[in-house]
Structure formats: C-alpha cells, structure tokens
Motif scaffolding. Structure first.
Motif, short mmCIF file in Angstrom:
data_model
loop_
_atom_site.label_atom_id
_atom_site.label_comp_id
_atom_site.label_asym_id
_atom_site.label_seq_id
_atom_site.Cartn_x
_atom_site.Cartn_y
_atom_site.Cartn_z
N LYS A 1 -17.85 30.08 13.12
CA LYS A 1 -17.74 30.65 11.78
C LYS A 1 -19.09 30.80 11.11
CE LYS A 1 -15.35 30.24 7.34
NZ LYS A 1 -14.35 29.47 6.53
N GLN A 2 -19.93 29.77 11.22
CA GLN A 2 -21.24 29.82 10.57
C GLN A 2 -22.03 31.04 11.03
OE1 GLN A 2 -22.53 28.24 8.06
NE2 GLN A 2 -24.45 29.39 8.25
N GLU A 3 -21.91 31.40 12.29
CA GLU A 3 -22.64 32.55 12.81
C GLU A 3 -21.99 33.86 12.40
OE1 GLU A 3 -25.49 31.87 13.91
OE2 GLU A 3 -25.03 29.73 13.92
N MET A 4 -20.65 33.86 12.35
CA MET A 4 -19.96 35.09 11.96
C MET A 4 -20.26 35.45 10.51
SD MET A 4 -15.95 36.11 12.65
CE MET A 4 -16.02 35.80 14.41
N THR A 5 -20.48 34.44 9.67
CA THR A 5 -20.80 34.73 8.26
C THR A 5 -22.17 35.37 8.12
OG1 THR A 5 -21.73 32.51 7.92
CG2 THR A 5 -19.38 32.81 7.43
N GLN A 6 -23.00 35.31 9.17
CA GLN A 6 -24.33 35.91 9.12
C GLN A 6 -24.33 37.39 9.49
OE1 GLN A 6 -26.88 33.96 7.91
NE2 GLN A 6 -25.18 32.52 7.67
N VAL A 7 -23.17 37.91 9.92
CA VAL A 7 -23.08 39.32 10.26
C VAL A 7 -22.98 40.12 8.97
CG1 VAL A 7 -21.77 41.08 11.53
CG2 VAL A 7 -21.93 38.74 12.43
N SER A 8 -24.01 40.87 8.65
CA SER A 8 -24.14 41.50 7.34
C SER A 8 -23.02 42.49 7.03
CB SER A 8 -25.50 42.20 7.22
OG SER A 8 -25.64 43.19 8.23
N ALA A 9 -22.45 43.10 8.07
CA ALA A 9 -21.42 44.13 7.84
C ALA A 9 -20.07 43.53 7.45
CB ALA A 9 -21.26 44.98 9.10
N LEU A 10 -19.94 42.20 7.52
CA LEU A 10 -18.64 41.57 7.27
C LEU A 10 -18.52 41.04 5.85
CD1 LEU A 10 -17.98 39.52 10.53
CD2 LEU A 10 -16.95 41.67 9.83
N LYS A 11 -17.34 41.21 5.27
CA LYS A 11 -17.04 40.62 3.97
C LYS A 11 -16.57 39.18 4.21
CE LYS A 11 -15.65 44.99 1.82
NZ LYS A 11 -14.54 45.74 1.18
N ILE A 12 -17.00 38.27 3.35
CA ILE A 12 -16.67 36.86 3.53
C ILE A 12 -15.17 36.62 3.49
CG2 ILE A 12 -16.91 36.31 1.08
CD1 ILE A 12 -17.84 34.09 4.15
N GLU A 13 -14.43 37.41 2.69
CA GLU A 13 -12.98 37.21 2.62
C GLU A 13 -12.30 37.58 3.94
OE1 GLU A 13 -13.78 40.98 0.02
OE2 GLU A 13 -14.76 39.06 0.48
#
Length: 208
Positions: A120-132
């Motif tokens: 999850k910590q790495e997926m949150t670093q993907v700029s194209a993704l919304k946190i929700e």
C-alpha cells in the motif's frame, strides 16, 4: 540463463525488487558476467519464445520464465482447474506450455498480476491514483486484492465469457467501493517497481 518475461520493463523490475538484496547483487553479477540475460517475451508471443528456446537443446534447461497467473478466483489455482471455452486464461496457457516444454524453471505468480503484490505504501506513491481509490482497494480482503483486475477494474471483468469466474468473491464489497474500483487503478501501478533500489519495499508476509 535466459530469463523470459512478459514485460521487459516492469516484470524485470518486479523480479529484481522482490528478491532479497543479497540475491539482487548475485543476479546483477551474473548478468554482468553474461551468465544470465533478461529476455522480453512480448506478452502475447511469450509462449512462442518459450517454444523456440525449448527446441534448442543447449537452451531448454537454461530457460526460466516469470508470468502472471491471470486467475480470477482462488479456486483457479487448483491443479485440476482448466478454463472451459469460451473462457480464456493466458496464465493457464503459458503454464501448460512451460510444463510441456520441460524448461529449467518458472514462476507462475500465485496472484493475478505483478501489481497484485504492490504494498500500500508504494501504491500511494503512484501519482495518477486517487487516495480514495487506493483505500477502497485495500479494504478488499487479501484474496479479493490478489485476484482483482487492478488495471481495468470490475468493468473489464464483466465481459460475458469470463464474468462468472470470480464466483461470489466480491459479494461483500460495498456498493461505494465497487464504484470506486469500477475502472480499476490504471496501467501505471507497476511503474512503481522501477523506483530507486535504495527503497526496500515493505512486502506482506505471504509475498516474502
């Protein structure tokens, strides 16, 4: 050793990322010494590349393949499972080819895609993704996460020939989360594997 991959970029970074740092050093030394070579299977022509290497005696046992499982439900990892027409499962087809070719070795992922291993910590670093959207994904159970269509979402898995394969796996997902995950998380998630190797990912215990 020829290391065949479905994707020369992301799959290679994933393989290097998920092994131990000491193993990563050994692998790089082998590549530098030309004892090992990463090869691109090109996705759809991966099975053809496997067959070509298997047909050459001196290359057959010096071939290792990494590929997605493409499974949509945990039951599909049962050794007795096989897709029934018009169902289609590329991971099943690839595994059949590598088994019949009797190559040196292979890793068929237990999860659907390389993206299914992303912490999850790495997926949150993907700029194209919304946190929700990321939060909705990690509200899924582990098995739901591991078999979810991360790139294209519930919408793409609704195609009639394969829609039934998930069975009731997502029966407990809330309507709100289903809406957030309708279109998936896009094609940029796996790009995170190419992040600096100074960053050690916090893999879940099963991945380790």
């Amino acid at each position: 050793l020829g290391i065949l991959l479905e994707n020369a970029n992301n799959d290679w970074h994933f393989l290097r990322r998920i092994i131990r740092s000491s193993e990563r050093v050994k692998l790089q030394r082998a590549i530098d010494a030309r004892w090992a070579e990463p090869l691109h299977g090109g996705g759809s022509d991966l099975t053809q590349r496997i067959a070509e290497r298997a047909s050459v005696v001196t290359k057959r046992l010096r071939t290792f393949v990494l590929f997605d499982s493409d499974r949509r439900h945990p039951d599909e990892l049962n050794p007795d499972w096989a897709p029934q027409a018009p169902e289609a499962c590329q991971g099943f087809t690839t595994e059949k080819v590598v088994t019949e070719a009797a190559i040196g070795g292979y890793w068929r992922l237990n999860r659907r895609f390389i993206e299914s291993y992303m912490p999850k910590q790495e997926m949150t670093q993907v700029s194209a993704l919304k946190i929700e959207t990321v939060d909705a994904f990690f509200r899924l159970s582990r098995q739901e996460q591991w078999h979810f269509n991360i790139k294209k979402g519930f919408k793409d898995d609704a195609k009639v020939e394969n829609a039934h394969r998930a069975k009731n796996l997502y029966a407990n997902v809330s309507p709100e989360d289903k809406e957030l995950l309708h279109d998936g998380l896009g094609r940029k998630v796996a790009d995170r594997y190419s992040a600096s190797e100074a960053i050690e990912f916090d893999w879940d215990q099963d991945a380790r």
